[in-house]
Scaffold this active site. Sequence first.
Site, PDB file in Angstrom:
ATOM      1  N   GLU A 366     -11.410  -1.458  -0.427  1.00 30.78           N
ATOM      2  CA  GLU A 366     -11.126   0.062  -0.310  1.00 30.78           C
ATOM      3  C   GLU A 366     -12.120   0.924  -0.786  1.00 30.78           C
ATOM      4  O   GLU A 366     -12.368   1.144  -1.994  1.00 30.78           O
ATOM      5  CB  GLU A 366      -9.726   0.180  -1.141  1.00 30.78           C
ATOM      6  CG  GLU A 366      -8.617  -0.212  -0.634  1.00 30.78           C
ATOM      7  CD  GLU A 366      -7.388   0.200  -1.534  1.00 30.78           C
ATOM      8  OE1 GLU A 366      -7.601   0.427  -2.559  1.00 30.78           O
ATOM      9  OE2 GLU A 366      -6.289  -0.175  -0.824  1.00 30.78           O
ATOM     10  N   GLU A 458      -3.355  -3.813   4.108  1.00 30.52           N
ATOM     11  CA  GLU A 458      -2.549  -3.822   3.116  1.00 30.52           C
ATOM     12  C   GLU A 458      -1.537  -2.786   3.082  1.00 30.52           C
ATOM     13  O   GLU A 458      -1.767  -1.356   3.677  1.00 30.52           O
ATOM     14  CB  GLU A 458      -3.646  -3.582   2.121  1.00 30.52           C
ATOM     15  CG  GLU A 458      -2.639  -3.479   0.561  1.00 30.52           C
ATOM     16  CD  GLU A 458      -3.563  -3.184  -0.596  1.00 30.52           C
ATOM     17  OE1 GLU A 458      -4.887  -4.145  -0.691  1.00 30.52           O
ATOM     18  OE2 GLU A 458      -3.640  -2.179  -1.559  1.00 30.52           O
TER      19      GLU A 458
END
Length: 540
Positions: A366, A458
Amino acid sequence: MSRLRTTAAGLVAAVLVLVGTLVAAPGAHAATAAFVKVQEWSGGYEARFTVRNDTPTTITSWRVEFDLPAGSTIGSHWEALLTSIGNRHTFTNRSWNATLTAGASTAFGFIVNGNGTPTNCTVNGGSCAGGADSLAPSVPGNLRATATTSSSVSLAWNASTDNVGVTGYDVYRGGTLATTVTGTTATVGGLSPATGYGFTVRARDAAGNASAQTAPLTVTTAPGTGVGGTPAAVNGQLRVCGTQLCNRYGRPIQLRGMSTHGIQWYSQCVNDASLDALATDWRADVLRISMYIQEDGYETNPRLFTDRVHDYIERATARGMYAIVDWHMLTPGDPNHNLARARTFFTEIAQRHKDKTNILYEVANEPNGVSWASIKSYAEQIIPVIRAQDPDGVVLVGTRAWSSLGLSEGSSETEIVNNPVDATNIMYTFHFYAASHGTTYLNALSRAADRLPIFVTEFGTQTSSGDGANDFTRAQQYLDLMATKKISWVNWNWSDDFRSGAVFTTGTCGGSTYAGTGVLKPAGVWIRDRIRTPDDFPTT
């Protein structure tokens, strides 16, 4: 604090120097490895070995081994692979510093906790002061099968012996190298159901000498279920075709599965019993192996966490699932901060598992607080590292603003559309949490999937913290969209963490039962039901 910062910088420099062991051609003059202490402090020191090619020809790999006395241990190391057995420590080269022309040298560094200095030093099996080894290891004994599935065979054998020590074993399937391991067990995946395969194994030492191969062992895989067994057995090596993830038949598919929580905290939740439940009771297609870089993760012990990822890959492979290797970076949010570490890690992972057909590489979890241009630059540096070892593996590239396609920092998918990563066979990742990310994010995912290959590596049914109330209605809207556009997805997370996003009730991972709904939180019951729906993997 000042000394620690200086030491860390020195360690990085030393790691860039400390790579591997020289392998000389038979009959060549000796390679050498010279030891020096770079700096000392109370209770330890920073060391460096300089490896020099004193042979008349180019050396393409090298290996340095030595003993440390009891009470002295190796801490951080860099630019080399480290294997330790008791007081014996072995450093081997990385891919980018393996080759030394005649007269050339390289160096590697490490930290010693204690005051002991190296003894019994060898380089490629010969003395560090010069010498060469030409004695091959003995042939591995008693090659045998220990387990089979419809898509894999697990093997074991008795250890070989060698005058300077065995460094690894090559496992062959029908004359083709299937995998290389350092221990005496291996799992070969990507096989077809109810099919006989022949296996042999040979041993290697530090000088590159190889034993003869074992007698062939023929093993027949288990029968498949339905149209071809496990997801990995049916679909084989995946590739990106247009904006879709396609199987070996060139047909678009959707993978569905679960992500581990951080394996530094919840490794007890990733075991044979839990993965049996994921593969057979949940009928998952994919396991995402979430290896944190910070927060007591990879940075604290690269060897431990790399080996843990190796183990989880083998376990997923044995169960016919795909494995996503997740470089789970969060803070700092610029992936370039850990480029050197990522290069080291992915080189080893790709080299070890390059012959498997079930591996995907997620190179930046991320990214945040950093421009798309910087993320793109990182991707274009790390992808060739993987491709050098595994030309076929699908690479998953994190997007800006916590893999939100830039939305969480005021941008959109257009920055990627207008400036894509210069590489093929890649996908871009998108993360969402249904209770936090509403219609704006849902619409962005829909638009992006029409122009970019997207993999949702995710998501959760809660808020972006992985906690709070579940918004199953919004989550179902995302799942409906992803089913329509065949966007593969992975849910967060496969653990018994106290948060609502962990699928198991607290304490489950201390037991042996993982199947069924009795051990699940509401989010676990909901997501299990959606993973269990019949897969439709086209083969024609």
